[in-house]
Design a protein around this motif. Sequence first.
Motif, PDB file in Angstrom:
ATOM      1  N   THR A 854       0.843  -1.185   0.000  1.00  0.00           N
ATOM      2  CA  THR A 854       0.000   0.000   0.000  1.00  0.00           C
ATOM      3  C   THR A 854       0.882   1.241   0.000  1.00  0.00           C
ATOM      4  OG1 THR A 854      -1.715  -1.148   1.236  1.00  0.00           O
ATOM      5  CG2 THR A 854      -1.817   1.249   1.231  1.00  0.00           C
ATOM      6  N   VAL A 855       0.553   2.221  -0.894  1.00  0.00           N
ATOM      7  CA  VAL A 855       1.228   3.520  -0.943  1.00  0.00           C
ATOM      8  C   VAL A 855       0.380   4.518  -0.168  1.00  0.00           C
ATOM      9  CG1 VAL A 855       2.032   5.383  -2.412  1.00  0.00           C
ATOM     10  CG2 VAL A 855       2.275   3.002  -3.154  1.00  0.00           C
ATOM     11  N   VAL A 856       1.003   5.184   0.883  1.00  0.00           N
ATOM     12  CA  VAL A 856       0.266   6.148   1.697  1.00  0.00           C
ATOM     13  C   VAL A 856       0.466   7.532   1.106  1.00  0.00           C
ATOM     14  CG1 VAL A 856       0.027   7.194   3.960  1.00  0.00           C
ATOM     15  CG2 VAL A 856       0.482   4.739   3.759  1.00  0.00           C
ATOM     16  N   VAL A 857      -0.635   8.239   0.788  1.00  0.00           N
ATOM     17  CA  VAL A 857      -0.601   9.603   0.224  1.00  0.00           C
ATOM     18  C   VAL A 857      -1.197  10.521   1.282  1.00  0.00           C
ATOM     19  CG1 VAL A 857      -1.371  11.091  -1.647  1.00  0.00           C
ATOM     20  CG2 VAL A 857      -0.862   8.669  -2.097  1.00  0.00           C
ATOM     21  N   TYR A 858      -0.484  11.679   1.569  1.00  0.00           N
ATOM     22  CA  TYR A 858      -0.998  12.589   2.590  1.00  0.00           C
ATOM     23  C   TYR A 858      -1.212  13.962   1.993  1.00  0.00           C
ATOM     24  CZ  TYR A 858       3.843  14.295   2.939  1.00  0.00           C
ATOM     25  OH  TYR A 858       5.068  14.811   2.650  1.00  0.00           O
ATOM     26  N   ASN A 859      -2.078  14.745   2.700  1.00  0.00           N
ATOM     27  CA  ASN A 859      -2.396  16.107   2.267  1.00  0.00           C
ATOM     28  C   ASN A 859      -2.241  16.998   3.488  1.00  0.00           C
ATOM     29  OD1 ASN A 859      -3.510  18.496   1.345  1.00  0.00           O
ATOM     30  ND2 ASN A 859      -5.173  17.493   0.224  1.00  0.00           N
ATOM     31  N   CYS A 860      -1.181  17.882   3.484  1.00  0.00           N
ATOM     32  CA  CYS A 860      -0.906  18.727   4.653  1.00  0.00           C
ATOM     33  C   CYS A 860      -2.051  19.690   4.929  1.00  0.00           C
ATOM     34  CB  CYS A 860       0.374  19.531   4.433  1.00  0.00           C
ATOM     35  SG  CYS A 860       1.860  18.505   4.499  1.00  0.00           S
ATOM     36  N   ALA A 861      -2.777  20.069   3.923  1.00  0.00           N
ATOM     37  CA  ALA A 861      -3.828  21.082   4.114  1.00  0.00           C
ATOM     38  C   ALA A 861      -5.054  20.510   4.812  1.00  0.00           C
ATOM     39  CB  ALA A 861      -4.224  21.663   2.762  1.00  0.00           C
ATOM     40  N   MET A 862      -5.130  19.222   4.934  1.00  0.00           N
ATOM     41  CA  MET A 862      -6.317  18.604   5.493  1.00  0.00           C
ATOM     42  C   MET A 862      -6.012  18.058   6.894  1.00  0.00           C
ATOM     43  SD  MET A 862      -8.278  19.173   2.973  1.00  0.00           S
ATOM     44  CE  MET A 862      -9.721  18.350   3.589  1.00  0.00           C
ATOM     45  N   GLY A 863      -6.912  18.343   7.862  1.00  0.00           N
ATOM     46  CA  GLY A 863      -6.887  17.712   9.169  1.00  0.00           C
ATOM     47  C   GLY A 863      -5.895  18.259  10.136  1.00  0.00           C
ATOM     48  N   SER A 864      -5.314  19.464   9.908  1.00  0.00           N
ATOM     49  CA  SER A 864      -4.336  20.023  10.869  1.00  0.00           C
ATOM     50  C   SER A 864      -4.677  21.477  11.104  1.00  0.00           C
ATOM     51  CB  SER A 864      -2.909  19.895  10.322  1.00  0.00           C
ATOM     52  OG  SER A 864      -2.608  18.532  10.084  1.00  0.00           O
ATOM     53  N   PRO A 865      -5.603  21.727  12.022  1.00  0.00           N
ATOM     54  CA  PRO A 865      -6.083  23.118  12.174  1.00  0.00           C
ATOM     55  C   PRO A 865      -5.139  24.018  12.964  1.00  0.00           C
ATOM     56  CG  PRO A 865      -7.253  21.660  13.661  1.00  0.00           C
ATOM     57  CD  PRO A 865      -6.363  20.783  12.849  1.00  0.00           C
ATOM     58  N   ASP A 866      -4.141  23.480  13.666  1.00  0.00           N
ATOM     59  CA  ASP A 866      -3.246  24.380  14.421  1.00  0.00           C
ATOM     60  C   ASP A 866      -1.804  23.953  14.211  1.00  0.00           C
ATOM     61  OD1 ASP A 866      -2.559  22.294  16.194  1.00  0.00           O
ATOM     62  OD2 ASP A 866      -4.300  22.727  17.460  1.00  0.00           O
ATOM     63  N   CYS A 867      -0.947  24.741  14.749  1.00  0.00           N
ATOM     64  CA  CYS A 867       0.494  24.570  14.522  1.00  0.00           C
ATOM     65  C   CYS A 867       0.981  23.241  15.060  1.00  0.00           C
ATOM     66  CB  CYS A 867       1.245  25.736  15.168  1.00  0.00           C
ATOM     67  SG  CYS A 867       3.048  25.549  15.067  1.00  0.00           S
ATOM     68  N   SER A 868       0.618  22.903  16.297  1.00  0.00           N
ATOM     69  CA  SER A 868       1.122  21.673  16.907  1.00  0.00           C
ATOM     70  C   SER A 868       0.688  20.455  16.107  1.00  0.00           C
ATOM     71  CB  SER A 868       0.628  21.557  18.351  1.00  0.00           C
ATOM     72  OG  SER A 868       1.208  22.555  19.154  1.00  0.00           O
ATOM     73  N   SER A 883       2.457  27.785   8.227  1.00  0.00           N
ATOM     74  CA  SER A 883       2.606  29.151   7.707  1.00  0.00           C
ATOM     75  C   SER A 883       1.235  29.609   7.283  1.00  0.00           C
ATOM     76  CB  SER A 883       3.583  29.174   6.523  1.00  0.00           C
ATOM     77  OG  SER A 883       3.641  30.468   5.989  1.00  0.00           O
ATOM     78  N   ASP A 884       0.561  30.317   8.271  1.00  0.00           N
ATOM     79  CA  ASP A 884      -0.841  30.684   8.031  1.00  0.00           C
ATOM     80  C   ASP A 884      -1.644  29.461   7.600  1.00  0.00           C
ATOM     81  OD1 ASP A 884      -0.316  33.303   8.661  1.00  0.00           O
ATOM     82  OD2 ASP A 884       0.196  33.807   6.565  1.00  0.00           O
ATOM     83  N   GLY A 885      -1.367  28.429   8.253  1.00  0.00           N
ATOM     84  CA  GLY A 885      -2.015  27.179   7.902  1.00  0.00           C
ATOM     85  C   GLY A 885      -0.962  26.115   7.674  1.00  0.00           C
TER      86      GLY A 885
END
Length: 1922
Positions: A854-868, A883-885
């Motif tokens: 299985t190849v795992v593909v991620y999207n940084c813009a999704m599911g991370s509402p804060d810096c931590s 950086s502003d998101g």
Amino acid sequence: MARRAAGGAPLSARAAAASPLPPRPPFRAPPRPVPRRCPPPPPLLLLLLLGAARVGALEIQRRFPSPTPTNNFALDGAAGTVYLAAVNRLYQLSGANLSLEAEAAVGPVADSPLCHAPQLPQASCEHPRRLTDNYNKILQLDPGQGLVVVCGSIYQGFCQLRRRGNISAVAVHFPPAAPPAEPVTVFPSMLNVAANHPNASTVGLVLPPAAGAGGSRLLVGATYTGYGSAYFPRNRSLEDHRFENTPEIAIRSLDARGDLAKLFTFDLNPSDDNILKIKQGAKEQHKLGFVRAFLHPPDPPQGAQSYAYLALNSEARAGDKESQARSLLARICLPRGAGGDAKKLTESYIQLGLQCAGGAGRGDLYSRLVSVFPARELLFAVFERPQGTPAARAAPAALCAFRFADVQAAIRAARTACFVDPAPDVVAVLDSVVQGTGPACERKRNIQLQPEQLDCGAAHLQHPLSILQPLKALPVFRAPGLTSVAVASAHNYTVVFLGTVNGRLLKVNLNESMQVVSRRVVTVAYGEPVHPVMQFDPADPGYLYLMTSHQMARVKVAACEVHSSCGACVGAADAYCGWCALETRCTLQQDCANASQPHFWTSASEGPGRCPAMTVLPAEIDVRQEYPGMILQISGSLPSLSGMEMACDYGNDIRTVARVPGPAYGHQIAYCNLLPRDRFPPFPPHQDHVTVAMAVRVNGRDIVAANFTIYDCSRIAQVYPQAACTRCLSAQWPCFWCAQQHTCVSNQSRCEASPNPTNPQDCPQILPFSLAPVPTGGSQDFLVPLANAAFFHGAALECSFWPEESFEATWLNGSLVRCNQVVLHTNQKTQGFPLSLRLKGRRAQFLDSPDPITVVVYNCAMGSPDCSQCLGREDLGHLCVWSDGCRLRGPLQPQPGSCPAPEIRAIEPLSGPLAGGTLLTIRGKNLGRRLSDVAHGVRIGSVACEPLADRYTVSEEIVCATGPAPGAFSDVVTVNASKEGKSRERFSYVLPLVLFLEPAMGPKAGGTRITIHGSDLHVGSELQVLVNDTDPCTELVRTELSITCTVPGGVQAAQVPVCVRLERRGCVRGNLTFRYMPNPIITAISPRRSPVSGGRTITVAGERFHMVQNVSMAVHHIGREPTLCKVLNATLITCPSPGALSNASAPVDFFINGRAYADEMAAAEELLDPEEVPRGSRFRLDYLPNPQFSTAKREKWIKHHPGEPLTLVIHKEQDSLGLESHEYRVKIGQVACDIQIISERVIHCSVNESLGTAEGQLPITIQVGNFNQTIATLQLGGSETAIIVSIVICSVLLLLSVVALFVFCTKSRRAERYWQKTLLQMEEMESQIREEIRKGFAELQTDMTDLTKELNRSQGIPFLEYKHFVTRTFFPKTLSSQGSSPAQETHPLLGEWNIPEHCRPHMEEGIGLFSSLLNNKHFLIVFVHALEQQKDFAVRDRCSLASLLTIALHGKLEYYTSIMKELLVDLIDASAAKNPKLMLRRTESVVEKMLTNWMSICMYSCLRETVGEPFFLLLCAIKQQINKGSIDAITGKARYTLNEEWLLRENIEAKPRNLNVSFQGCGMDSLSVRAMDTDTLTQVKEKILEAFCKNVPYSQWPRAEDVDLEWFASSTQSYILRDLDDTSVVEDGRKKLNTLAHYKIPEGASLAMSLTDKKDNTLGRVKDLDTEKYFHLVLPTDELVEPKKSHRQSHRKKVLPEIYLTRLLSTKGTLQKFLDDLFKAILSIREDKPPLAVKYFFDFLEEQAEKRGISDPDTLHIWKTNSLPLRFWVNILKNPQFVFDIEKTDHIDACLSVIAQAFIDACSISDLQLGKDSPTNKLLYAKEIPEYRKIVQRYYKQIQDMTPLSEQEMNAHLAEESRKYQNEFNTNVAMAEIYKYAKRYRPQIMTALEANPTARRTQLQHKFQQVVALMENNIYECYSEA
């Protein structure tokens, strides 16, 4: 059959409202209960009622419910009959279905324990006898004599010999009845056979005849009761050994065909008695309780010794704690065959103890014998361990088995030890026995004991003996509450049936080692103990008969059919059940064809391994291969199949031929054709094989089955495309992989020559490798490693990513492929894409991927509402930057820096205990990128809080465990993740406290909601409340000050600690305890019926309800939602019944405190059979259709005018709900209608409020429970119409007034004088009316008080003797001809038969012969009908004949009643054909007068004891009230009366005079007598006589004309006072009778009355005087319409005569109380003396109506009214002189006519149509009639609800009535008078006799001719001489 009795005392109390039906298996809806005394149920209901109840391996086939507690039963195997004895009843039932064949009532009877049996004529008894129930003690069958021996507890244990085959008939009357039987001298010992107390045990056993004896003998064992011992005379004769009670053991003669003087005696010969009796002083120490008597062996070989055994207990001594019951077995020898010598009972009597005990010491000792059952070699016995508390209804019990051989050996050893080699510790002589030899064993020298003497003793040897060492056995089986045992042997098993105290039957299978193999339980009758004796059906041992306290049951010993497979059948280890191989069912052996031959039937003892089994060869079939056939290997227990019709069955009607080559057993081979290929079943989706079931079919049945598999290798590539090669080569089938074709085949030859892999590891496949996560949208190359890919090297491949993405693949070398420029997209936080390599151009062909990549593909813009959260993804391999998101980090971007300080938004909870451990949840943002950021950075003030790794959510949530704090404080929570953040809320450390809990106790079943009070109880994250340290309290609800939770169940009633635990640390201090109490008990529910809508209030009775917090009620199967109940007090709960889906009977469950209620009695038995289905409820509700209502005329609209009173009459359809008045609610709109009257069919209600509504319509609704029915709509009259009508009427009236005023003005002068004159007259009349009404009202208020004061009840009531009552009632014409109250007349029937002596012999012979003819039913019926058919046989003759017949047959009222009933049936037949309502209306036939006489006889005691006093008081009250006013001596009319015709319509002023009178008569000297000044002197004399003679019967009074009255006006002057003398006044030519006022006699005058020698008969009776010459108060012309004018009349004030009708009301009001008392006495039922005759006759009428299809209730009401109230009571009311020795004047007679008319109206059902013209005698009591009618209807209903009388009970009652008044009448005179009618109509009677076949057959006409011939020449001659 013998049995223990508590005689049949009820073995347990029955529930109240127990339903009479036997309980059914749990959760199975049973039929509706059948009332005990209702008509037979319809066939379908009966079928349901008798339907079999099955559980496990038992089946209840039939039940018979008994309304009274059962006592004994006996089986007649030859006749197929069961005899059942219950309290007061004997039943004969058919053996097969327990249907009733005959019954007999044997109680209750009048008895006293202090009296001898009434069959002992020489023994009188002074003690009162009370109605006593008869408990059966012995029920034994004597087939040789055709008898059933029945003994009861009444009459000191009296026995009857009833007829075998008809239990209702007595076969032998003992003591013998009247001649022709010879007189027999009877002693008490012959009558006192059984124990005379309901709870004392008795066993009986019929023994074969002794040597030379002609009949059987009866062995009886009976418990000594001491009941009545001091009251029997001491008779020292040899014949009577029974002074104080029955001997403990006796053998009695039962030869009913021989000398009855010997019946029930103890005689063996004239000098010996066959009894064993304990000495009087030793009875308390040796109280014997008998369990059972039996023979063993039951059928001994010819000449072999047979024994009678008695199983008994020597009961523990009362009050002695150390004393324990001892179980004993006693043996008595019986004669050897017909020629053997009978021994004295005590000679052979020997007893030994039985001990059933385990190895655990005394605590495992079961000391009391409960039940025994003799098998062939073993005696099985149930013992119990008595417990100290009476609540232990299910006492510990055990089953033990003893060998008869051991008993025999012990007895021989004991006799040897007694007579040959004395051993005092082995055996002893019973010195407590009266008939023993005593005192001890001794060596008999020079005597060699023979075997028979060792077994049975001898007269010269000491006897009776007791073996000191008990015979011991270990328990075979233990269970609580065992009450009975029965044992059978079957197929190497011993099957033990055990009854229990809770009505359950346990079946235990024991193997040869007496170990329990299996057990099953069935409920026979829930809550009813099983009787100690159970018996197998002698005709079919497959059935067991047993008895519970209220039921007889026939149980099939095995319900094999519940097992559907051989494994279940044989594995159940049921001795009776086996597998019938060729029928493929589980059966009893006799139910299986050819079961006697081997291998046809497999028993449980053979084990499941012998079940038929089959193996199919081949077991796996390739779908593409041809098979010639299949080989079947058949094993297990099967007969040889060779030669049988066989087939292989594949289901769906697919069969092929099968054959067996030759005979074989055990392992057989069969051949079978495979099913055709076109009939192969389809393969399931995603599966490469299909399983096929096949069976061998023999004679149309599948006897053995097996499965085989059809597989298809080619389907593997379709099912597993990504691993086709690997799956193919690892399949369980023989499959091969063709690499060239890329397919899986079953035949390797189909593959091409290229090398093909043979192992899964050799398949071309992708090797596992790891890939770093890939950002979405980025282009990337992947290197894919391969193995075994040489064959594909160079082939065009493509990389496939699920679902539809494909990219070009390039070979780098033979083991590496690169996926070029792969671009994958996702709009999720992460997404996995499976990777596979596919051959280009071949869509379904892949290289194997055994481990998916299985190849795992991620999207940084999704599911991370804060810096931590964004930066925290770095740990997952996601290259993101904040950086502003959150964004993807570019290749040149630096490493991410730090995040803002943590932000805490919420903490929970806000407080915790000082000990710490609270799980503190912190929510917010930027709470660390990973756990290590905050691992040591969370604190509360200075106290650390340790985060939990498994509860940490990056950046968003931290869960940490608080540490302990030194003291209470409050501070903020800080989180330090490189930067520090603080919470806005503060967390507090506090110290929780608990104070107390409530309630402090509850039932041990649990469910009690307790509340724990304290402070700071809301703190912390986790709370536990533990009961008894381990059991959690559930459903916790807490606040700061309290915790509420539900207590779990407890093991036993005890006090347990309660612990409040926070954060799983220690308990909060508080020392809380909770006490478990015994559970609440529900004993009964009522009513047991509900409408299907529910809502009816059900009252639940029981105990300990004070602990119930909530309770609900639910109904199984058909019930809707459960209902909530209300606890009223500690013993009562009310529940609305739940609604139901249908009309049926269903079990009811109660949930107390949320726990299902279970009867604790059955709880102890739950371990008996773990497989038994859950038990059904003890209580049931019968759901019936909702009641239906309608208005009186069934109209839908009812009009009503506002302001008027409203009364509704609502009709109710007949139902069986039995609703009470308070259960109905009637509403009109929202206004309640007050219910005033409720009957079975009608409801009356009224509304007192004003009704008003805007719509003008209101619904009329009636509610019963949840059921609402709108029966009509009330339409209110319109007010506008009323206003308009009022205006019109007023206008018309105004117009008329104007016209009238005009006319009046014109004529005023002319009318003025006339008007003034009329006005004066009107005022005068009004004044008179007002005065009369005022006086009448005053009288009405005061008379009641005056009369009650003056009525003297001290005098005795002058009842006539019975004989005079009868003659006056039967022959009223004779009385009237002699005057209304003659001196006690002598009726001809009461005197001697006056005929000359020389005629007497012939006359008496003729009369005797005629009497015997009249006692022939056929003759008497024909005789009466023949006379009634004669036209000149007038009504007077018919009444006379009926009365003469009644006198003649008075001594045989039973016979008289049967004749009357037959004649009544003929009368009913005649009436039914015309108008049945007219029947019995008049007395026009013989039978109607016979009925009148019958009622008079039967009701005399009621008349005398109940009705006499209120009737006499009413008569006295009437007389006194009449005498309080003026009475006209000539016309008889009086001021006070009830009869308008006898009302004095004049205002005669009368003043009372109190006179001092002296009279030497009637026992008094002088009295003050009250008279009226208007009284004539004769009236005064009568009042004086009444005052002096009030305590003397009227027939003994002097008459007024026999006395003189003298007035002493002064000391020197006296006057004789007469009605007429020279001073009498003359008015209008008539002489006025003298009165006290005429003589001017003052108040307190002195008078003397004396008897005169000469009568002044010149005037005769005053009332007979000529009214033309004499008058008293009023002239006859005063009554005329046109009175003659006279001077006196002109001055008399005349008023309307109707004014004086108010006096009728005054008199009525005065007498009302006395009349009410009389009516209530007539129409009420005394519990101690119910009207048996009325019940019997009313039931007869109902039975006749039912036979003729007459269902109209009005007709039955009329019949009952015509037969009792109108026929008897009205006659008595009108003729008090029939009952009392009193004077009935004409005026009293007139008043009684009005009262009788009111009574007639009360009994009528037709509505009274009354108006202004109605007679006053109907109007006077019109207001009271409805209330009286209700009393009549209630009386009829009470009669109907009485227990029906059997013919025997009624005959006994009638016989008692005959006996009471025997010899009162001269029946010869009656016979002679009847013969006169016979002589008069002789030809017609002869013709009728000859026309009757029965009379002709019995030659009655010839017998009648003999009577005529005998009396022809005598009767007239003799009577003329007389």
